[in-house]
Design a protein around this motif. Sequence first.
Motif, PDB file in Angstrom:
ATOM      1  N   ARG A 121      -7.353   8.859  -3.525  1.00 40.25           N
ATOM      2  CA  ARG A 121      -8.597   9.254  -4.205  1.00 40.25           C
ATOM      3  C   ARG A 121      -8.264   9.639  -5.681  1.00 40.25           C
ATOM      4  N   ARG A 122      -9.320   9.784  -6.164  1.00 37.75           N
ATOM      5  CA  ARG A 122      -9.261  10.533  -7.545  1.00 37.75           C
ATOM      6  C   ARG A 122     -10.324  11.379  -7.696  1.00 37.75           C
ATOM      7  N   PRO A 123      -9.880  12.694  -8.054  1.00 35.46           N
ATOM      8  CA  PRO A 123      -8.502  13.197  -8.331  1.00 35.46           C
ATOM      9  C   PRO A 123      -7.908  13.202  -6.602  1.00 35.46           C
ATOM     10  N   LEU A 124      -6.508  13.101  -6.894  1.00 37.88           N
ATOM     11  CA  LEU A 124      -5.821  13.342  -5.603  1.00 37.88           C
ATOM     12  C   LEU A 124      -6.081  14.509  -4.718  1.00 37.88           C
ATOM     13  N   SER A 155      -7.115  -2.217  -1.308  1.00 35.38           N
ATOM     14  CA  SER A 155      -7.878  -1.283  -1.878  1.00 35.38           C
ATOM     15  C   SER A 155      -8.769  -0.376  -0.649  1.00 35.38           C
ATOM     16  N   LEU A 156      -8.529  -0.848   0.473  1.00 32.79           N
ATOM     17  CA  LEU A 156      -8.921  -0.046   1.528  1.00 32.79           C
ATOM     18  C   LEU A 156      -7.846   1.243   1.800  1.00 32.79           C
ATOM     19  N   SER A 159       0.910  -1.402   0.022  1.00 34.47           N
ATOM     20  CA  SER A 159      -0.051  -0.079  -0.014  1.00 34.47           C
ATOM     21  C   SER A 159       0.795   1.228   0.154  1.00 34.47           C
ATOM     22  N   ASN A 160       0.342   2.455  -0.170  1.00 36.17           N
ATOM     23  CA  ASN A 160       1.012   3.749  -0.115  1.00 36.17           C
ATOM     24  C   ASN A 160       1.651   3.754   1.174  1.00 36.17           C
ATOM     25  N   ASN A 184      -5.276  12.218   3.268  1.00 41.45           N
ATOM     26  CA  ASN A 184      -4.273  13.023   2.529  1.00 41.45           C
ATOM     27  C   ASN A 184      -2.641  12.362   2.493  1.00 41.45           C
ATOM     28  N   LEU A 185      -2.477  11.687   3.422  1.00 42.05           N
ATOM     29  CA  LEU A 185      -1.093  10.898   3.393  1.00 42.05           C
ATOM     30  C   LEU A 185      -1.127   9.991   2.266  1.00 42.05           C
TER      31      LEU A 185
END
Length: 484
Positions: A202-205, A197-198, A35-36, A371-372
């Motif tokens: 988001r799109r857009p960031l 996926s959790l 994940s990010n 946001n992170l």
Amino acid sequence: MGAVAGAGGEFSMKLGKKEVVTAALPVQEHWLPLSNLDLLLPPLDVGVFFCYTNPTTAASRRLGYGSMVGILKAALAQALVSYYVLAGEVVQNLAGEPELLCNNRGVDFIEAFADIELRHLNLYNPDETIEGKLVPTKKQGVLAVQATELKCGGILVACTFDHRIADAYSANMFMVFWADKARSAAPISLPPSFRRSLLNPRRPLCVDPSLDSMYIPLSALPPPPKQKQEADEECKKSRDDDCLVSRLYYVTAAELSELQQRACSNGSKRSKLESFSAFLWKMVAESSSVAKNDDDKRMSRMGIVVDGRGRLMSQRMDDEPTPMASYFGNVLSIPFGEKRTMEVVEKPLSWVAEAVHEFVQSAATREHFLNLIDWVEEHRPVPALARIYCKPGSEEEEGSTAFVVSSGQRFPITEMDFGWGKPALGSYHFPWGGEAGYVMPMPSPLSNGDWVVYLHLSQSQVAFIESQAPSVFRPLTPQYLNLL
């Protein structure tokens, strides 16, 4: 392995059989992206260990080391069916980012013998007795395990995890499940979730610019000055006061309550963690002010690890557990405070605790973690790091201090029963190799409200803290653990 210095003198280590334990059921090979939030972690390994005295069964029949190892291995094979990611490997994808290859490569399981009794083991100084000896060095895979037989008939069970794959919450989930399997306990009600996926962006960031002050792309880090590199090399050779060391202390419930009372003012309520962290921040800052004279130029930083699971939790449906409660991976952020060193020293504890509360609250929201996630996506594939881990490099800030506190209050010490009783001691062990310090308070195995505190700071800071606050930071001893 050679002799090791301990409280009872030197002891020898003998490594025995090494085996690779795989999941008891076949695992279909597949790729699992990180994940990010996983990508914010550098390739660091985290150790954890549990000490058991003369294990006995319910019928008071002593178990032999071979029987205990057999139980550990069989239960591990069962646990890896659900926690299959721990039996995989971390590899690079085409973008140069780490990914998980879930291929049931397995877990390295090492058997060993230490010629010392548990009551003589120097637990206060884990650098001498734990590091690289009783906690395994992971060479491959995601997880390594070592079971060490002690001279007294006790056993020390230790694990080393790849931090990119599991935070403390995730590691705790696995370890409790492993112990449950060893006792043939009923199936857990909260199986692990690997749903990346959790934590999708988001799109857009949508990125809050304030995150640029908390995190930094590695490409933006300046190279350390030549003299700094030379100093680091000299430090490694000489183990001077600027080198970080690990220590284990206990802090009594009474001292924690007193710190909390002092940290509260004007009707404000501060948690024990905030109060303790504020007190330690003052100690670290003061140790620096004693050693240096250019007080006005130096800064002091302190961060606290915030778990985002509770903030990202979705609504419960029919009292079913929410997905984030069982999510396996990293869901962490590290907000930090930055103050002039002398300001931290001179202000009252309540003022410092208020500063701690403010920066923790800034990250304890759902929006912060969303946001992170987006911030990381915006910078990919360039890796990033929490700024608190990056020691200031400017000349005017030479001598500044930084450390991170990670709450281990969920550490499952009382639940780590493999069938021969609860541990006499359990602790994380994280001499992570960076320049910032690291501190983790955990519940005492005595279940009396005390804390066991793993502290990784410079030798000079440790010496100052022990001299100025001996009633708060008490070296962990066999007497305290009722081992004598």
